[in-house]
Structures are given as structure tokens and as C-alpha cells.
Design an enzyme around this catalytic site. Structure first.
Site, short mmCIF file in Angstrom:
data_model
loop_
_atom_site.label_atom_id
_atom_site.label_comp_id
_atom_site.label_asym_id
_atom_site.label_seq_id
_atom_site.Cartn_x
_atom_site.Cartn_y
_atom_site.Cartn_z
CE LYS A 112 7.60 -1.16 -8.75
NZ LYS A 112 7.16 -2.49 -8.49
CE1 TYR A 129 9.24 -6.00 -12.88
CE2 TYR A 129 7.93 -7.58 -11.64
CZ TYR A 129 9.11 -6.89 -11.84
OH TYR A 129 10.15 -7.09 -10.98
CG ASP A 131 -0.20 -5.29 -12.15
OD1 ASP A 131 -0.28 -4.17 -11.60
OD2 ASP A 131 0.82 -5.99 -12.10
NE ARG A 169 2.05 -18.02 9.27
CZ ARG A 169 1.18 -18.87 9.84
NH1 ARG A 169 -0.08 -18.91 9.45
NH2 ARG A 169 1.56 -19.67 10.83
#
Ligand SMILES: Cc1ncc(COP(=O)(O)O)c(C=O)c1O
Length: 405
Positions: free
Chosen positions: A213, A116, A188, A63
Site C-alpha cells: 500500500k 481488512y 496494523d 531465504r
């Protein structure tokens, strides 16, 4: 025999290499143990230690740090021209980690009035309950963003181009505005990708990506990323990445990095194909308006031309009602349903072309809000297939049952 130079992906060194070189080599020097040319998938949760408190090569628990994730993170930082890249389980996980790292209850964020739907939902339904207020503003209008500022504004958040209306925000102007009031500019960069646009070089403080994406590029992995130019902010975000735990797993990091290596060549073909699709749609009687920042009549065209290398692979258009009693919404839905090669699906940025109806699909969560999208809107993610096949598919999809207008 010449040996590969000592890898040095510091910002200064990175300036020496071109984009494609960085995409293929940054963070990806041959594996120190075996010489494997491709960074291996270190599918391990933990690492043997030499002695108590003496981890080998700094790795303790996945992690906190994992070599496959590190390779992706270094490559992302190099491509965005940043000091630190951090990879997450999804774009929304990256966004949530960022918000809870730099904001506190009582703070305020200016958000785009076109974004979005999932990002809007995060602000409206999750962060709001936690005490983080937000104001939607038209981010293509610097004065509108200025008017939305409050004394407690911590972040001006923009997407450019926006999802799904392909609006353009002036990154340099908004960075200056944010810094004037002691706020951060977050961009973004999912739609453009670092190949087409590098927000940090224009003054932004944080770049956000849904790596699902264009960066991943093959619709086979979900992920997110943050890239920053400032070491202190990088440390703060890395602390929260570990403390909150929404990390990208090793296999997902490996898949994302495999996609990232070909980002430049893919983006050029996405742009080529999108330009042909825009040309086709622009003269089609079933289309009332094409939204694409590469069109000279697009209101953000000049800013886009200044800050982007090319205009991207995303194209939206509004369907003319075509005489149908139910109007443009029914025509838009019909077009989505009739497409064959353009797969009817959410998401974007993969090698295959996708079509969708934002109002009923990706942006359904914005219904009834200031971010509600027009009902007659169709969004295309133009892939890298043979362009004539894409045009033939659109030609067929747009020939609606009601006949031509
Ligand atoms: C522009 C943009 N930002 C962020 C996200 C969220 O990313 P993810 O789906 O990887 O959580 C998306 C997803 O579609 C997006 O289009």
C-alpha cells in the site's frame, strides 16, 4: 572533503535524523563493493563461502538473508522507530508468520470487528482450524476490548484507522491494557504509514504493514512487514521468517524501498487531496455520511488528532439511496461503475486514485460475519493527481442516472 559519517541506524542515532532523511538513507549506505548509491538488486539465491562454515559478510542463502531485503528491513525499522524490521512476500504472509511465532494452539486473540477482510479470513478460516481462537471487538472502545479478553489472550490486534470504516483505536490505552494481562499489542499501521503514526512509540509491541500500500506507493509490488521494539521478539520473528520462508524477494524489496524513499512527500499530498474530497462529499446530496477521522464529528477524531500527524488518504462514504428502489447498495455500485479517473480496483495507497465497493470486493470474505460491511459503502483511496480532476470525476460519478434527489 567531508566523508559520509559511519552509518549508525541504532534507535539512538535514528532520533537525530528527520523522517525524510531516514527514508532516503537508513539501511542504504553506498554499496560496499562498487559505491553504487542505490542498493543493488542482489538477485541471487546463494553466496560463495570462503571456507566451510565461513560465509563472506554473513550471507549464506537468500531465504535467510539477502542484502537488498536487509536494506529495506533496516529502513522500515528506522522509520517505525523499532529495533528490527522484517520483510515478507505479502501483508498476510507477515501476519501469518507473526501469529505462528507468538501463539500456540489453544491461545486466543482479540481482533477488530472492522478489519481488512483478508485478515479476518486468516483468523476465521485458517488460524481457527489450527486451534487459535479469536473474538471480534470494537477496538475504538477500550472497555469492549477488555470485555473480550480471556485468560489465554496472547494478542490484542488492531487496525487504526480501520479498513474500510476508518474507525480509530487508542493505541496507548490498548497497549496499557494488553500489558496489564501479559498480551502483546499488534497494530496494523497500513492505512496511516509510519509518516502519520508510529505505534511503537505509543507502546505497541508489533507493527504490521501491507507494504503493498502506501509504503510501496506505486501499485507495482505486493509485500508485507513486521517491525518490533524488542530484540528478543525480533530474534523470534526472524527465526520464523527463515523457518517458514514467506520472504520478500530481492526485486520486490528493491521496488518497495524505491517507493518508501518518497513516502513523506506522497503522504502529505494524499492528505491534502483527501481533505478536499471530504469537503466535496460532505455537502453532496447523494452522500448520506462521510467517514474520515479528520472530521471533527468523527467519533475517533480526538484520539486520531492525538496519535496521528494528519488523517490520511483513505475516505469512505455511504451512498444515499437517491430514491432508487434498490436503495443505497445499488447507488454505491453505480457510483463505483461510473467513476473514470478513480480506477475501479481493489488495493489502496498508490499514487493513482482507486474506488471500490467493499461489500462486493475487498470485504466479500466477511459477508455474514460480525465484520460484514454496510452494503451502501464506497471506499476511496485518494491518490496524488491534480485534485480538481479528482473532484470533477467524483462529481460525474455521483450524478446518477435517476437524476438528483
Ligand atoms: C489493512 C490491511 N492489512 C493487511 C492487508 C494484507 O496485505 P497484502 O494484500 O499485502 O497481503 C491489507 C490488504 O489490503 C490491508 O488493507
Amino acid at each position: 572533503m567531508p566523508s559520509w559519517p559511519e552509518p549508525d541506524w541504532s534507535v539512538r542515532a535514528v532520533m537525530r535524523y528527520g523522517f525524510e532523511t531516514l527514508a532516503i538513507h537508513a539501511g542504504q549506505e553506498p554499496d560496499p563493493r562498487t559505491g553504487a548509491v542505490v542498493p543493488p538488486i542482489y538477485q541471487t539465491s546463494t553466496y560463495a563461502q570462503e571456507a566451510v562454515g565461513a560465509p563472506r559478510l554473513g550471507y549464506e542463502y537468500s531465504r535467510t538473508a539477502n542484502p537488498t531485503r536487509d536494506a529495506l528491513q533496516e529502513c522500515l525499522a528506522a522509520l517505525e522507530g523499532g529495533r528490527r524490521g522484517l520483510a515478507f512476500a505479502s501483508g498476510l504472509a507477515a501476519e501469518d508468520t507473526l501469529l505462528r511465532s507468538v501463539c500456540a494452539p489453544g491461545d486466543h486473540v482479540v481482533i477488530p470487528d472492522d478489519a481488512y477482510g483478508g485478515t479476518y479470513r486468516l483468523f476465521a478460516k485458517v488460524s481457527q482450524r489450527w486451534g487459535l481462537d479469536h473474538t471480534p471487538a470494537q477496538v475504538s472502545d477500550v472497555d469492549a476490548v477488555r470485555a473480550a479478553l480471556r485468560p489465554g489472550t496472547k494478542i490484542i490486534w488492531v487496525e487504526t484507522p480501520t479498513n474500510p470504516l476508518l474507525g480509530i483505536a487508542d493505541i496507548a490505552a490498548l497497549a496499557a491494557l494488553a500489558h496489564e494481562v501479559g498480551a502483546l499489542l499488534v497494530v496494523d499501521n497500513t492505512f496511516a504509514s509510519p509518516y502519520l503514526q508510529r505505534p511503537l512509540a505509543l507502546g505497541a509491541d508489533v507493527v504490521v504493514h501491507s507494504t503493498t500500500k502506501y509504503i510501496g506507493g506505486h501499485s507495482d509490488v505486493v509485500g508485507g512487514a513486521l517491525v518490533v521494539a524488542d530484540d528478543r521478539l525480533g530474534d523470534q520473528l526472524a527465526y520464523h521468517q527463515n523457518a517458514m520462508g514467506a520472504v520478500c524477494g530481492p526485486f520486490d524489496a528493491w521496488l518497495t524501498l524505491r517507493g518508501l524513499r518518497t513516502l513523506g512527500v506522497r503522504m502529505d499530498r494524499h492528505c491534502d487531496n483527501a481533505e478536499r474530497v471530504v469537503e466535496f462529499l460532505s455537502s453532496h446530496p447523494r452522500v448520506s455520511r462521510v467517514l474520515y477521522p479528520g472530521l471533527p464529528e468523527h467519533p475517533g477524531h480526538d484520539v486520531a488528532a492525538k496519535q496521528m500527524r494528519r488523517f490520511g488518504g483513505m475516505v469512505s462514504f455511504r451512498a444515499a439511496s437517491g430514491g432508487l428502489a434498490a436503495g443505497g447498495e445499488s447507488a454505491a455500485v453505480e457510483i463505483c461503475n461510473r467513476a473514470k479517473l478513480f480506477v475501479l480496483a481493489e488495493s489502496l495507497g498508490g499514487v493513482e486514485s482507486l474506488i471500490e465497493h467493499p461489500g462486493r470486493m475487498t470485504h466479500a470474505s466477511a459477508a455474514g460475519s460480525p465484520l460484514e460491511v454496510p452494503a451502501d459503502l464506497v471506499r476511496l483511496s485518494v491518490g496524488i493527481e491534480t485534485v480538481d480532476d479528482l473532484l470533477a470525476d467524483l462529481d460525474n460519478a455521483l450524478a446518477l442516472e435517476g437524476g438528483n434527489v
